[in-house]
Design a protein around this motif. Structure first.
Motif, short mmCIF file in Angstrom:
data_model
loop_
_atom_site.label_atom_id
_atom_site.label_comp_id
_atom_site.label_asym_id
_atom_site.label_seq_id
_atom_site.Cartn_x
_atom_site.Cartn_y
_atom_site.Cartn_z
N PRO A 19 20.39 0.93 -3.32
CA PRO A 19 19.52 2.11 -3.13
C PRO A 19 18.16 1.92 -3.78
O PRO A 19 18.04 1.38 -4.88
CB PRO A 19 20.32 3.23 -3.80
N ILE A 20 17.11 2.37 -3.07
CA ILE A 20 15.75 2.27 -3.58
C ILE A 20 15.47 3.37 -4.59
O ILE A 20 14.75 3.18 -5.57
CB ILE A 20 14.74 2.32 -2.41
N ARG A 21 16.02 4.56 -4.30
CA ARG A 21 15.89 5.73 -5.20
C ARG A 21 14.43 6.09 -5.48
O ARG A 21 14.02 6.28 -6.63
CB ARG A 21 16.65 5.51 -6.50
N GLY B 198 32.65 5.87 -1.14
CA GLY B 198 32.17 6.28 -2.44
C GLY B 198 31.74 5.10 -3.28
O GLY B 198 31.92 3.93 -2.91
N GLY B 199 31.19 5.39 -4.44
CA GLY B 199 30.70 4.34 -5.32
C GLY B 199 31.82 3.64 -6.07
O GLY B 199 32.98 4.04 -6.03
N ASN C 99 25.78 0.59 -1.86
CA ASN C 99 26.59 1.57 -1.17
C ASN C 99 27.27 0.88 0.02
O ASN C 99 27.06 -0.32 0.24
CB ASN C 99 25.76 2.79 -0.74
N ALA C 100 28.07 1.63 0.79
CA ALA C 100 28.84 0.98 1.86
C ALA C 100 29.16 1.98 2.96
O ALA C 100 29.54 3.13 2.68
CB ALA C 100 30.14 0.38 1.32
N ASP D 134 23.71 12.89 3.98
CA ASP D 134 22.75 12.95 2.89
C ASP D 134 22.06 11.59 2.78
O ASP D 134 22.70 10.56 2.66
CB ASP D 134 23.50 13.29 1.60
N LEU D 135 20.70 11.60 2.84
CA LEU D 135 19.97 10.33 2.81
C LEU D 135 20.28 9.52 1.56
O LEU D 135 20.22 8.29 1.58
CB LEU D 135 18.47 10.58 2.90
N ALA D 136 20.62 10.19 0.46
CA ALA D 136 20.95 9.46 -0.75
C ALA D 136 22.18 8.58 -0.55
O ALA D 136 22.31 7.53 -1.16
CB ALA D 136 21.17 10.42 -1.92
#
Length: 336
Positions: free
Chosen positions: A286-288, A250-251, A222-223, A52-54
């Protein structure tokens, strides 16, 4: 692997991370890289896109090239092609790649060097193995990472950063057993040379057989960990991770005073990784923002993608020699 002249015992060391005060990120997903043919027909392993790109944001693509021992005449590159809206980061671990572009820039990337090309408003370039590698063959191993740009920076002027192996910040693990190369970002207060529009960390670590490597990590990043060669585990839960596999963490749960990532190399490594488990550690803020991508263009809207094709066809991304003008077909999903 890139030669390291420094004695790891003399390098700056990462501070130990106390278990009781560290929020250890846990592995959320493991992805096996898929094989693709790129450019003039060289094979890459691509762990994302696919996740998932997110989860990968602000990263768009990772291509793992090699490691491969080319016979004479086998080495291949890419034809001339355009980019707009993001950055390509080419890290050559072994061997060499040469680059030319429509601004007249270019150079050789070899043995631990990185070329950071910010395509931004648009450019065309070509990436090829040097003539001696084509003629004689030899070892080649590298990766190319695509880093998205925020909407406000997609129209910036193109720029380059040539990061030589000697420029990379070298660190040792807390116990001195493992080596960390900081290409961009900051780890434990130690900054890499890469200058980024989007805050990221980009590391290459060699984890000694049987050793544990713990890294402090920004809470809002993220990682991911991708295995270049060898075998080991990711996370405190010790999820197995072999060559060509990507662990997505995960976050943060904000339970401790700081966030941390932990990996461990297997006690016994394959012969090609006798010196240690070779991994990339990636993460970013993340740019979001909406992502519209097609072939070599990554923008925010479909209309901007159409404009990119029109600008390319109109020659507004530079001009290459007439006999080498690239052609974009509907199949050109991800020119490197």
């Amino acid at each position: 692997m890139p030669a390291v002249m420094a004695d790891p015992l003399t390098l700056p060391r990462l501070a130990p991370l106390p278990d009781g005060r560290t929020d250890w990120r846990r592995v959320a997903k493991v992805v096996t890289a898929q094989r693709h043919l790129e450019g003039e027909g060289f094979q890459v392993r691509r762990p994302f896109p696919g996740v998932d790109l997110a989860l990968a944001d602000p990263f768009l693509l990772l291509d793992h090239m090699g490691a491969v021992e080319y016979a004479p005449g086998e080495a291949k590159g890419t034809p001339w092609h355009p980019h707009r809206g993001f950055e390509t980061v080419t890290y050559i671990i072994d061997g060499a790649f040469q680059h030319r572009d429509t601004t007249g820039g270019g150079g050789l990337i070899s043995d631990g060097a990185t070329q950071w090309m910010t395509a931004a408003s648009g450019i065309q370039h070509i990436e090829q193995p040097p003539p001696e590698l084509v003629a004689k063959g030899g070892l080649f191993h590298g990766v190319q990472l695509w880093v998205n740009l925020p909407r406000a920076e997609k129209w910036a002027d193109p720029r380059y950063q040539d990061i030589e192996a000697r420029d990379v910040k070298l660190l040792a693990a807390a116990d001195g057993s493992s080596l960390v190369r900081v290409i961009a970002g900051s780890v434990g207060g130690h900054d890499g040379p890469g200058v980024t529009y989007t805050p990221i960390n980009y590391l290459h670590a060699t984890v000694a057989p049987g050793a544990r490597l713990a890294l402090p990590w920004p809470r809002d990043f993220n990682a991911m960990v991708y295995v270049l060669s060898g075998r080991g585990t990711a996370g405190v839960e010790e999820v197995a991770l072999d060559e060509g596999r990507l662990a997505v963490f995960g976050g943060s749960h904000h339970r401790g005073e700081q966030d941390g990532l932990v990996v461990r190399a297997a006690d016994v490594q394959p012969q090609a990784s006798a010196n240690g488990w070779e991994i990339l550690v990636l993460g970013g803020l993340p740019i979001r923002e909406p992502v519209a991508r097609y072939g070599p263009f990554v923008m925010n809207t479909r209309e901007e993608i159409v404009q990119a094709f029109e600008d390319f066809q109109a020659g507004r991304m530079g001009t290459v020699p007439a006999e080498k003008v690239p052609h974009l077909s509907n199949a050109d999903e991800s020119l490197s």
